[in-house]
Scaffold this active site. Structure first.
Site, PDB file in Angstrom:
ATOM      1  N   SER A  77       0.829  -1.208   0.000  1.00 54.47           N
ATOM      2  CA  SER A  77       0.000   0.000   0.000  1.00 54.47           C
ATOM      3  C   SER A  77       0.858   1.250   0.000  1.00 54.47           C
ATOM      4  O   SER A  77       1.914   1.310   0.630  1.00 54.47           O
ATOM      5  CB  SER A  77      -0.952   0.004   1.192  1.00 54.47           C
ATOM      6  OG  SER A  77      -0.402   0.743   2.249  1.00 54.47           O
ATOM      7  N   LYS A  78       0.375   2.218  -0.744  1.00 55.09           N
ATOM      8  CA  LYS A  78       1.040   3.511  -0.860  1.00 55.09           C
ATOM      9  C   LYS A  78       1.081   4.182   0.529  1.00 55.09           C
ATOM     10  O   LYS A  78       2.031   4.866   0.864  1.00 55.09           O
ATOM     11  CB  LYS A  78       0.235   4.352  -1.858  1.00 55.09           C
ATOM     12  CG  LYS A  78       0.751   5.733  -2.083  1.00 55.09           C
ATOM     13  CD  LYS A  78       1.846   5.766  -3.118  1.00 55.09           C
ATOM     14  CE  LYS A  78       2.333   7.197  -3.290  1.00 55.09           C
ATOM     15  NZ  LYS A  78       3.681   7.283  -3.798  1.00 55.09           N
ATOM     16  N   ARG A  79       0.034   3.935   1.294  1.00 51.30           N
ATOM     17  CA  ARG A  79      -0.051   4.562   2.612  1.00 51.30           C
ATOM     18  C   ARG A  79       1.128   4.154   3.503  1.00 51.30           C
ATOM     19  O   ARG A  79       1.607   4.912   4.319  1.00 51.30           O
ATOM     20  CB  ARG A  79      -1.374   4.179   3.275  1.00 51.30           C
ATOM     21  CG  ARG A  79      -1.944   5.250   4.130  1.00 51.30           C
ATOM     22  CD  ARG A  79      -3.419   5.004   4.492  1.00 51.30           C
ATOM     23  NE  ARG A  79      -3.981   3.815   3.902  1.00 51.30           N
ATOM     24  CZ  ARG A  79      -4.354   2.736   4.606  1.00 51.30           C
ATOM     25  NH1 ARG A  79      -4.181   2.686   5.890  1.00 51.30           N
ATOM     26  NH2 ARG A  79      -4.892   1.699   3.980  1.00 51.30           N
ATOM     27  N   ASP A 116       6.491   5.654  -8.592  1.00 52.56           N
ATOM     28  CA  ASP A 116       7.725   5.597  -7.787  1.00 52.56           C
ATOM     29  C   ASP A 116       8.746   4.688  -8.460  1.00 52.56           C
ATOM     30  O   ASP A 116       9.930   4.990  -8.506  1.00 52.56           O
ATOM     31  CB  ASP A 116       7.431   5.046  -6.384  1.00 52.56           C
ATOM     32  CG  ASP A 116       6.554   5.976  -5.567  1.00 52.56           C
ATOM     33  OD1 ASP A 116       6.608   7.197  -5.790  1.00 52.56           O
ATOM     34  OD2 ASP A 116       5.808   5.476  -4.707  1.00 52.56           O
ATOM     35  N   GLY A 170       3.967   3.621   2.362  1.00 52.91           N
ATOM     36  CA  GLY A 170       5.199   4.061   1.712  1.00 52.91           C
ATOM     37  C   GLY A 170       5.727   3.068   0.694  1.00 52.91           C
ATOM     38  O   GLY A 170       6.848   3.222   0.206  1.00 52.91           O
TER      39      GLY A 170
END
Ligand code: GLU
Length: 501
Positions: free
Chosen positions: A269-271, A279, A273
């Site tokens: 998850s992007k949350r 990215d 990181g």
């Protein structure tokens, strides 16, 4: 309040039939999760494999989460990944608009139709009341407080302008749905909440809009993340309430990520990181390497090609079958991605590689006298990702402050004394060269080693160390000297001699 039936008939008549139609339906968040990229890819592959249509639909009904420019990010990402769409907001199509906020009025009409049929109802409960319900029991379903309102009570509240939502009325019984990956799943309807279909701002929830749009767009295969599995029974109940055919569901298992900091494995998850597609590109991964790797995250080819790892897009289109999708979660592995990326970098034509590598080379090699094409040639077989490049070639602009111990190398049979002798012999030999080219430098150094009666490596090692000031370099002494040019090479070799004397 009922709507003219002919309007609904017209909507039905627009729906294309007789072809496989899939859609990717991202919310405009401003980035593409790896899991979403995989969903997009599988969705695209199912359509292309069947010679069908692939649609792009923007799900922007959550106004609180709108991000400026996010739709452009979606377009750009899809294009870079080679996922072209036949219908979508920018290209149009027979069942548009393809942006949910532009379909706003339509959802209300279908919600009204459900109210008329008794499958939905207006709920005037205040936020406070609902909060209280959840405070008493965080897992509480809506208690159907407003289901018992009489038509007169409802009309009074509407006349008074009271805000309301429209909720799905879940019937009694059980619901079974079929998923192409997970098989048949049955749930007791008592577990299902009377979910909100239309919010108080008049916009639909995802839970309602996806059903309406998938139907009106003629979607035959709904491909999405497994996080939607638990909602599928409610969607089926909506399809049934309208009397519509249920599409084939293809839910894809989660993409897991092993956190390098803690070693724990969790949903990517992007949350947290974890890298998004953007990215990864920013870190120097090639889109096609990412796409190839992502294709194999939860899908495996069968038969003759069961062992194949590298696929062009055309090969994927040919090989991709829904039956090859796995229901066990897949693990995103950076090392494996590096392996794919290194292979894709090696496979680029030298010209293409220079184009990709140049910006990265110029991050650390600002001196334009050092030819980026020549430097790229040293790198192509030696990097896993483009972002490795700046550090690998930083010695061109600035000779590192290295210690004389680097000159000692067992395999090359060098120590401080031998290295000094080699550099003392190399400097005049290189200085005397009529022409500064790789061939000339190579000839001079190999000839010198022969004259001195030493192995080539015994001469090349100290020359390379003095020229680069570091033990590990892309390319050998000859290539590095050739790029540095005569003056800078001789300056560096003399500096090496100073360090050694
Ligand atoms: N907008 C949803 C998402 O981005 C789409 C889910 C679906 O494909 O139905 O997760």
């Amino acid at each position: 309040m009922s709507i003219d039936k002919s309007w609904f008939d017209q909507m039905e008549q627009r729906i294309p039939h007789g072809e496989v139609r899939t859609r990717f339906a991202p919310s405009p968040t401003g980035y593409m999760h790896v899991g979403n990229l995989r969903t997009a890819l599988y969705t695209w592959l199912i359509a292309r494999h069947a010679g069908g249509k692939f649609l792009l639909r923007i799900e922007d009904t959550d106004q609180g989460r709108l991000v400026e420019g996010a739709v452009e990010v979606i377009y750009a990402t899809m294009r870079r990944c080679g996922l072209d769409w036949d219908e979508g907001p920018d290209v149009g199509g027979p069942v548009g608009p393809y942006i949910q906020t532009q379909r706003r009025d339509l959802y209300g009409k279908y919600a009204q139709l459900l109210i008329d049929k008794g499958y939905a109802y207006r709920c005037f409960c205040t936020g406070e009341r609902l909060e209280q319900l959840h405070r008493d029991d965080p897992n509480a379903k809506y208690d159907r407080h407003c289901l018992s309102l009489t038509p007169e009570e409802i009309q009074d509240r509407l006349d008074a302008g009271q805000p309301y939502v429209i909720r799905q009325r879940i019937p009694e019984g059980t619901t079974t749905f079929r998923d192409a990956v997970y098989g048949d799943i049955t749930v007791d309807n008592a577990e299902l909440d009377d979910q909100i279909l239309i919010k108080s701002d008049g916009l639909p929830t995802y839970n309602f809009a996806n059903v309406i749009d998938d139907h009106l767009m003629g979607i035959t295969h709904v491909v999405r993340g497994a996080e939607y599995l638990s909602s599928a029974p409610k969607y089926n109940l909506l399809y049934e309430a309208f009397g519509w055919d249920i599409p084939t569901y293809v839910h894809c298992s989660s993409v897991m990520f092993s956190d390098p900091a803690t070693g724990t494995v969790r949903k990517m998850s992007k949350r947290h990181g974890d890298p998004s597609y953007e990215d990864l590109v920013a870190q120097g991964y090639l889109s096609q390497a990412v796409v190839n790797y992502v294709a194999l995250l939860g899908w495996a080819p069968h038969g003759d090609i069961a062992e194949q790892e590298f696929f062009t897009m055309d090969e994927l289109v040919k090989a991709f079958e829904i039956g090859g999708i796995s229901k066990s979660p897949s693990a995103f592995d950076m090392d494996k991605l590096n392996y794919f990326n290194a292979a894709y970098l090696r496979n680029l034509s030298p010209e293409k590689f220079v184009k990709e590598a140049q910006p990265w080379i110029r991050q650390s090699v600002k001196n334009e006298a050092y030819d980026a094409g020549a430097i790229a040639a040293l790198l192509q077989a030696r990097c896993e990702k483009l972002s490795d490049i700046p550090e690998k070639v930083n010695f061109f602009d600035a000779l590192p402050d290295y210690g004389a111990d680097l000159f000692t190398n067992k395999k090359s049979k060098t120590n401080a004394e031998v290295s000094l002798a080699m550099l003392e012999a190399a400097v005049p030999a290189l200085e005397a060269l009529p022409q500064w080219s790789q061939d000339a430098i190579h000839g001079a150094l190999v000839g010198l080693a022969e004259t001195l009666g030493v192995k080539n490596a015994t001469l090349m090692w100290p020359v390379r160390i003095a020229a680069a000031g570091k033990a590990v370099t892309p390319g050998g002494a000859v290539e590095i000297c050739s790029i540095l040019g005569r003056d800078e090479t001789l300056r560096r070799l003399r500096l090496g001699m100073e360090k050694l004397s």
